[in-house]
Design a protein around this motif. Structure first.
Motif, short mmCIF file in Angstrom:
data_model
loop_
_atom_site.label_atom_id
_atom_site.label_comp_id
_atom_site.label_asym_id
_atom_site.label_seq_id
_atom_site.Cartn_x
_atom_site.Cartn_y
_atom_site.Cartn_z
N SER A 257 0.83 -1.20 0.00
CA SER A 257 0.00 0.00 0.00
C SER A 257 0.87 1.26 0.00
N THR A 258 1.93 1.23 0.78
CA THR A 258 2.85 2.37 0.81
C THR A 258 3.50 2.59 -0.55
N LEU A 259 3.95 1.49 -1.17
CA LEU A 259 4.56 1.57 -2.50
C LEU A 259 3.55 2.09 -3.52
N ALA A 260 2.31 1.63 -3.42
CA ALA A 260 1.28 2.07 -4.36
C ALA A 260 1.00 3.56 -4.22
N ILE A 261 0.95 4.05 -3.00
CA ILE A 261 0.69 5.48 -2.77
C ILE A 261 1.82 6.34 -3.32
N ILE A 262 3.06 5.91 -3.08
CA ILE A 262 4.22 6.66 -3.59
C ILE A 262 4.19 6.72 -5.12
N LEU A 263 3.95 5.57 -5.75
CA LEU A 263 3.94 5.52 -7.21
C LEU A 263 2.76 6.32 -7.78
N ALA A 264 1.63 6.28 -7.11
CA ALA A 264 0.47 7.06 -7.58
C ALA A 264 0.79 8.56 -7.57
N MET A 265 1.47 9.02 -6.54
CA MET A 265 1.83 10.44 -6.48
C MET A 265 2.84 10.80 -7.57
N VAL A 266 3.82 9.92 -7.78
CA VAL A 266 4.82 10.16 -8.84
C VAL A 266 4.14 10.19 -10.21
N TYR A 267 3.26 9.22 -10.47
CA TYR A 267 2.59 9.17 -11.76
C TYR A 267 1.68 10.37 -11.97
N TRP B 174 2.05 13.37 -10.87
CA TRP B 174 2.92 14.50 -11.25
C TRP B 174 3.46 14.31 -12.67
N ALA B 175 3.96 13.11 -12.95
CA ALA B 175 4.63 12.87 -14.23
C ALA B 175 3.69 13.00 -15.41
N PHE B 176 2.48 12.47 -15.31
CA PHE B 176 1.55 12.55 -16.42
C PHE B 176 1.17 13.99 -16.74
N LYS B 177 1.26 14.84 -15.75
CA LYS B 177 0.89 16.24 -15.95
C LYS B 177 2.00 17.05 -16.59
N VAL B 178 3.26 16.83 -16.18
CA VAL B 178 4.32 17.75 -16.59
C VAL B 178 5.26 17.20 -17.66
N LEU B 179 5.44 15.87 -17.74
CA LEU B 179 6.48 15.35 -18.61
C LEU B 179 6.27 15.59 -20.10
N PRO B 180 5.03 15.70 -20.61
CA PRO B 180 4.90 16.03 -22.04
C PRO B 180 5.41 17.42 -22.40
N GLY B 181 5.68 18.28 -21.42
CA GLY B 181 6.15 19.63 -21.70
C GLY B 181 7.59 19.66 -22.18
N GLU B 182 7.94 20.70 -22.89
CA GLU B 182 9.28 20.84 -23.48
C GLU B 182 10.38 20.84 -22.42
N ARG B 183 10.09 21.39 -21.24
CA ARG B 183 11.06 21.52 -20.17
C ARG B 183 11.60 20.18 -19.70
N TRP B 184 10.84 19.09 -19.88
CA TRP B 184 11.18 17.82 -19.25
C TRP B 184 11.75 16.78 -20.21
N PHE C 52 -3.52 10.08 -27.68
CA PHE C 52 -3.93 9.08 -26.71
C PHE C 52 -2.74 8.71 -25.82
N ALA C 53 -2.94 8.76 -24.51
CA ALA C 53 -1.85 8.58 -23.54
C ALA C 53 -1.59 7.10 -23.29
N VAL C 54 -1.13 6.41 -24.33
CA VAL C 54 -0.93 4.97 -24.21
C VAL C 54 0.18 4.64 -23.22
N GLN C 55 1.21 5.53 -23.11
CA GLN C 55 2.29 5.27 -22.14
C GLN C 55 1.78 5.31 -20.71
N ALA C 56 0.87 6.25 -20.43
CA ALA C 56 0.33 6.36 -19.07
C ALA C 56 -0.49 5.13 -18.72
N LEU C 57 -1.33 4.68 -19.65
CA LEU C 57 -2.15 3.50 -19.40
C LEU C 57 -1.26 2.28 -19.20
N THR C 58 -0.20 2.19 -19.99
CA THR C 58 0.74 1.08 -19.84
C THR C 58 1.40 1.12 -18.46
N ALA C 59 1.83 2.30 -18.04
CA ALA C 59 2.47 2.44 -16.73
C ALA C 59 1.55 1.97 -15.61
#
Length: 350
Positions: A8-18, A20-30, A216-223
């Motif tokens: 459960s702890t691992l799932a919560i950590i990964l959910a928070m990381v994902y 954040w990542a799904f929101k910002v990583l498609p941007g040019e900065r990342w 379509f965010a196929v990478q996010a669904l895969t993750a």
């Protein structure tokens, strides 16, 4: 209770990381972390060598996957030396294969494929474990549950490839189709699952000119799918269900790999069904036969705390750090993008 708390702890950590990542990583900065000056040009600027987030997230994925395998194998009583030998040999086969097979399939010199590496790993891992079992038993009098090692490798692979999708999002590769070109069911139920990329150096921009379009965010669904299978597989493993943990992660990862490529727009070869899809289909019946090689012996119930103690070991921590550095250097040095750098003095701060 301990198993559920850990997962459960691992799932919560990964959910928070994902999240954040799904929101910002498609941007040019990342895409690019930094550029290192390597050669001065005639105009006084420097040619730069780019280090990418693609390499950073791949290194994180490998580190997380290997750490999970270490915890699971340690929980089942596998000696650290056996774990290290299996991982080093397997990675020594898979990392070169990721480039060699990708170059053969895609006819490009500067590319790699996790699908190619996973195919080689799934095919080679059982025989490698059998070899290690024979060596350890004969020369070191070490016995271990072989199916536990194979299952732990599959669970770790699912987690590693799930986290590794963040690398693809940041670099703009392995991307889905424009949402308007997806099948009707996807448009109806998953039209909200999109990325909009920015930045001309993203692969999606220079390969298919899809910058600024809803994809379509196929990478996010895969993750999410792969990570969920890894967490569920870990719980099955920690309850002694090694074969079921193996089957779950095998079917989810390889089945989804076959299906997901129909939703992708990036180049995967000239065939309607790609070589990578054929590989994934082959691994399913092959994998379903693997437990026949490793009859269940039974014995001790996996002990999560023992696995965590094995992780908290200076030698294992150094081993993980070395793997992290190798993966970052191997996949983070960009051969496709370049940069030009200039430097100046801030006169107002002298």
């Amino acid at each position: 209770m301990t198993n559920w708390l850990f997962m459960s702890t691992l799932a919560i950590i990964l959910a928070m990381v994902y999240g954040w990542a799904f929101k910002v990583l498609p941007g040019e900065r990342w895409q690019i972390i930094c550029a290192i000056p390597v050669k001065k040009r005639a105009d006084g600027s420097w040619q730069g060598l780019n280090l990418t987030y693609y390499g950073l997230f791949n290194a994180m994925a490998l580190g997380a996957a290997v750490a999970l395998v270490l915890v699971l194998t340690g929980a089942s009583g596998v000696a650290p030396g056996v774990f290290a030998a299996v991982m080093a040999t397997l990675l020594g086969c898979c990392l070169p294969a990721s480039r060699i097979i990708a170059r053969w399939v895609e006819k490009k010199p500067h590319t790699l494929s996790v699908g190619a590496a996973s195919f080689v790993g799934i095919v080679a891992a059982p025989w490698l474990v059998l070899l290690m079992e024979a060596i350890a038993g004969r020369w070191m009098a070490i016995r271990f549950e072989s199916m536990a090692v194979v299952a732990a490798l599959m669970v770790g692979y699912a987690l590693g490839e799930g986290i590794g999708r963040l690398a693809c999002i940041s670099y703009g590769c392995c991307y889905g189709r424009p949402i308007a070109a997806t099948p009707p069911l996807v448009k109806r139920y998953l039209s909200w699952a999109t990325f909009t990329y920015s930045g001309g150096t993203k692969k999606i921009a220079y390969a298919h000119q899809l910058e600024g379009q809803p994809i379509f965010a196929v990478q996010a669904l895969t993750a999410v799918l792969y990570t969920t299978s890894a967490l569920a597989g870990s719980l099955l493993f920690l309850h002694g269900r090694y074969a079921w943990a193996f089957f779950l992660c095998l079917l989810v990862t390889q089945g989804w790999r076959f299906v997901s490529e129909f939703l992708r727009a990036d180049y995967r070869g000239d065939r309607k069904i790609s070589v990578y899809q054929i590989m994934s289909l082959i691994t399913i019946p092959y994998g379903l036969m693997i437990p026949l090689l490793f009859p269940f012996v039974g014995g001790r119930q996996p002990d999560l705390l023992a696995g965590l103690r094995q992780l908290w070991n200076p030698a294992m921590i150094l081993f993980l750090q070395v793997l992290w550095i190798i993966m970052f250097v191997k996949t983070g040095l960009s051969e496709v993008t370049g940069s030009g750098l200039t430097f100046h003095v801030n006169r107002d701060r002298i």
